[in-house]
Write an enzyme that holds these catalytic residues in place. Structure first.
Site, PDB file in Angstrom:
ATOM      1  N   ARG A  81       8.658  19.923  19.513  1.00  0.00           N
ATOM      2  CA  ARG A  81       7.769  20.931  20.081  1.00  0.00           C
ATOM      3  C   ARG A  81       6.494  21.020  19.266  1.00  0.00           C
ATOM      4  O   ARG A  81       6.505  21.172  18.065  1.00  0.00           O
ATOM      5  CB  ARG A  81       8.469  22.286  20.081  1.00  0.00           C
ATOM      6  N   ARG A  90       5.953  23.026  27.426  1.00  0.00           N
ATOM      7  CA  ARG A  90       6.700  22.833  26.189  1.00  0.00           C
ATOM      8  C   ARG A  90       7.946  21.988  26.387  1.00  0.00           C
ATOM      9  O   ARG A  90       8.611  22.074  27.420  1.00  0.00           O
ATOM     10  CB  ARG A  90       7.061  24.180  25.575  1.00  0.00           C
ATOM     11  N   ASP A  93      11.790  25.512  24.349  1.00  0.00           N
ATOM     12  CA  ASP A  93      11.542  26.835  23.793  1.00  0.00           C
ATOM     13  C   ASP A  93      12.903  27.513  23.748  1.00  0.00           C
ATOM     14  O   ASP A  93      13.644  27.476  24.731  1.00  0.00           O
ATOM     15  CB  ASP A  93      10.593  27.607  24.715  1.00  0.00           C
ATOM     16  N   ASP A  95      14.487  31.188  22.833  1.00  0.00           N
ATOM     17  CA  ASP A  95      14.181  32.574  22.485  1.00  0.00           C
ATOM     18  C   ASP A  95      15.479  33.357  22.291  1.00  0.00           C
ATOM     19  O   ASP A  95      16.430  33.188  23.058  1.00  0.00           O
ATOM     20  CB  ASP A  95      13.361  33.246  23.594  1.00  0.00           C
TER      21      ASP A  95
HETATM   22  N1  PH2 Z   1       8.291  30.401  28.945  1.00  0.00           N
HETATM   23  C1  PH2 Z   1       7.107  30.809  28.552  1.00  0.00           C
HETATM   24  C2  PH2 Z   1       5.996  31.047  29.477  1.00  0.00           C
HETATM   25  N2  PH2 Z   1       6.338  30.930  30.841  1.00  0.00           N
HETATM   26  N3  PH2 Z   1       7.840  30.471  32.562  1.00  0.00           N
HETATM   27  C3  PH2 Z   1       9.088  30.124  32.951  1.00  0.00           C
HETATM   28  N4  PH2 Z   1       9.351  30.036  34.245  1.00  0.00           N
HETATM   29  N5  PH2 Z   1      10.082  29.844  32.057  1.00  0.00           N
HETATM   30  C4  PH2 Z   1       9.862  29.919  30.710  1.00  0.00           C
HETATM   31  O1  PH2 Z   1      10.797  29.660  29.906  1.00  0.00           O
HETATM   32  C5  PH2 Z   1       8.575  30.280  30.260  1.00  0.00           C
HETATM   33  C6  PH2 Z   1       7.582  30.557  31.229  1.00  0.00           C
HETATM   34  C7  PH2 Z   1       6.816  31.033  27.152  1.00  0.00           C
HETATM   35  O2  PH2 Z   1       7.870  30.961  26.327  1.00  0.00           O
HETATM   36 MG    MG Z   2       9.545  31.851  25.382  1.00  0.00          MG
HETATM   37 MG    MG Z   3       9.736  31.110  21.898  1.00  0.00          MG
END
Ligand code: PH2
Ligand code: MG
Ligand code: MG
Length: 157
Positions: A81, A90, A93, A95
């Site tokens: 990343r 990305r 990610d 979280d």
């Molecule tokens: N993550 C983001 C920004 N926008 N949109 C979707 N659909 N899924 C994501 O995981 C995502 C996003 C920033 O972490």
């Molecule tokens: Mg995120």
């Molecule tokens: Mg994140």
């Protein structure tokens, strides 16, 4: 402690998610308990980018939230990343959505995730593996949060 993570990718998504799950299983003191289905989701925030694949995972961990965050960052780095546009494309990610019912508001570590209730791409996968999960700040269950969340396209992949 039980923690819920959200995985997302819109660059080589299938491959990166698979690798990410393998690396999550290898985190010390941490067991992968369950994974949701994978969903194809409309990009949130910055719209001029490909759709994402998202899924939620439940882990049982002996790590502190900080330690878990450190391990997650290591996985993001291992999967290449690069820091790019905020909310932009990305490779992976990860979280932390919830860490038990802990409320944490520190630099770089906010739990529950401050936007989880606005993001159908997080709530819908989460509902699949934890429908009764309670948001300790908003005092609502995931299934209730979904009803109030802004409309967004989230479909089974
Ligand atoms: N993550 C983001 C920004 N926008 N949109 C979707 N659909 N899924 C994501 O995981 C995502 C996003 C920033 O972490
Ligand atoms: Mg995120
Ligand atoms: Mg994140």
């Amino acid at each position: 402690m039980d923690a819920f993570l959200l995985l997302g990718s819109n660059i080589d998504a299938e491959e990166n998610i698979e690798k990410c799950l393998t690396l999550i299983k290898a985190i010390s003191k941490t067991e992968l308990i369950s994974t949701s289905s994978i969903y194809r989701t409309e990009p949130f925030g910055y719209r001029e980018q490909p759709y994402f694949l998202n899924l939620a995972v439940k882990v049982k961990t002996g790590l502190s939230p900080r330690e878990l965050l450190f391990e997650i960052k290591e996985i993001e780095k291992a999967l290449g990343r690069k820091r790019g546009v905020r909310w932009g494309p990305r490779a992976i990610d990860i979280d932390i959505l919830f860490y038990g019912d802990k409320i944490i508001d520190e630099e770089g570590l906010k739990v529950p995730h401050p936007q989880v209730h606005l993001r159908k791409f997080a709530l819908i996968p989460l509902k699949e593996i934890a429908p009764g999960l309670f948001h300790p700040v908003l005092k609502k269950r995931v299934d209730e949060l979904i009803k109030d969340a802004p409309e967004a396209e989230v479909v089974l992949w």
